[in-house]
Write a protein that holds these residues in place. Structure first.
Motif, PDB file in Angstrom:
ATOM      1  N   ARG A  97      -4.527  -9.318  -8.667  1.00 57.65           N
ATOM      2  CA  ARG A  97      -4.031 -10.697  -8.672  1.00 57.65           C
ATOM      3  C   ARG A  97      -3.978 -11.249 -10.093  1.00 57.65           C
ATOM      4  N   LYS A 143     -10.097   0.512  -3.435  1.00 57.07           N
ATOM      5  CA  LYS A 143     -10.222  -0.167  -2.152  1.00 57.07           C
ATOM      6  C   LYS A 143     -11.384   0.458  -1.381  1.00 57.07           C
ATOM      7  N   ALA A 181      -8.628  -6.745   1.254  1.00 55.72           N
ATOM      8  CA  ALA A 181      -7.806  -7.813   0.694  1.00 55.72           C
ATOM      9  C   ALA A 181      -8.238  -9.174   1.221  1.00 55.72           C
ATOM     10  N   ASP A 190      -7.764  -1.551   4.053  1.00 56.72           N
ATOM     11  CA  ASP A 190      -6.979  -2.305   3.085  1.00 56.72           C
ATOM     12  C   ASP A 190      -6.878  -3.765   3.504  1.00 56.72           C
ATOM     13  N   ILE A 230      -7.231 -12.532  -0.876  1.00 61.91           N
ATOM     14  CA  ILE A 230      -5.834 -12.259  -1.214  1.00 61.91           C
ATOM     15  C   ILE A 230      -4.949 -12.568  -0.010  1.00 61.91           C
ATOM     16  N   ASP A 265       0.846  -1.184   0.000  1.00 61.52           N
ATOM     17  CA  ASP A 265       0.000   0.000   0.000  1.00 61.52           C
ATOM     18  C   ASP A 265       0.884   1.237   0.000  1.00 61.52           C
ATOM     19  N   TYR A 289      -8.556  -5.828  -5.831  1.00 62.48           N
ATOM     20  CA  TYR A 289      -7.615  -6.876  -5.435  1.00 62.48           C
ATOM     21  C   TYR A 289      -7.635  -8.038  -6.433  1.00 62.48           C
ATOM     22  N   HIS A 345      -0.185  -9.165  -0.722  1.00 61.69           N
ATOM     23  CA  HIS A 345      -0.344  -7.735  -0.502  1.00 61.69           C
ATOM     24  C   HIS A 345       0.060  -7.365   0.918  1.00 61.69           C
TER      25      HIS A 345
END
Length: 215
Positions: A156, A146, A176, A172, A181, A9, A152, A165
């Motif tokens: 990916r 986000k 995710a 965040d 993720i 981030d 996300y 991530h």
């Protein structure tokens, strides 16, 4: 822990945005900037979350600054001031471990950025020279913000199906995890997890620790 691409981030994990943004708003308005930054930042994140169609990050910033000025009774031109605010990101400081930490990560994996930002704004930051442009995944490039899962999932896909991530902010981390993720939560001052937003299995104190988690 294996990943084709490790993304970080921008405005929480890599840049101390509250320090940089508060100082910029103090210069622009001639008044203390911390409260104004906090109101602007909250409005900016709400705008990104609630706007159904993609609009540029700069427009979210403009709307949020106008809302913050209205809430706090600041009689200034938000349209003009947001230009100065976004120009100032060139001066926003990196967290102390970033300049040395990104090369440590890059020795073990491809390193990129996953951020709610426009390309032009990212290019001004002190992070831009530290990562390859092909690994910069902005909202402008992905067409989402986000914490929407689309951001996300598209990131990916760009990473060839495997993405790790490194997130700091609560939204965040929440976004995710909700998208499925792999996440390392990087602890930074002033950021706390949302107890309702899921808890990542792995946390790190700095980027050198993140690097040690990679094969």
């Amino acid at each position: 822990m294996r990943a084709v691409l490790v993304t970080l981030d921008l405005f929480s994990a890599l840049i101390d945005s509250r320090t940089g943004g508060s100082a910029a708003l103090a210069r622009i308005t001639g008044a203390p900037g911390e409260r104004l930054y906090d109101v602007w930042d909250a409005a900016n994140k709400a705008s990104q979350r609630d706007e159904p169609a993609w609009v540029p990050f700069a427009e979210h910033c403009r709307r949020a600054l106008a809302a913050a000025y209205a809430e706090l009774g600041v009689a200034r031109d938000a349209d003009a001031d947001v230009v100065a605010l976004l120009d100032s990101v060139a001066d926003w400081p990196l967290w102390p471990d970033v300049a040395d930490g990104i090369p440590l990560l890059a020795a073990r994996a491809q390193v990129g950025v996953l951020s709610n930002v426009d390309d032009a704004v990212f290019a001004r930051t002190r992070v831009a020279p530290l990562v390859e442009d092909a690994n910069v995944l902005t909202s402008e490039r992905l067409g989402a913000y986000k914490p929407a899962p689309e951001l996300y999932l598209r990131a990916r896909e760009r990473a060839g199906g495997r993405l790790l991530h490194v997130a700091t902010s609560a939204r965040d981390v929440r976004g995710a995890l909700a998208a499925g993720i792999d996440v390392v939560r990087l602890r930074r001052p002033g950021h706390r997890l949302d107890p309702q937003g899921g808890t990542p299995q792995v946390e790190a104190a700095d980027l050198s620790e993140v690097a040690r988690l990679l094969p």
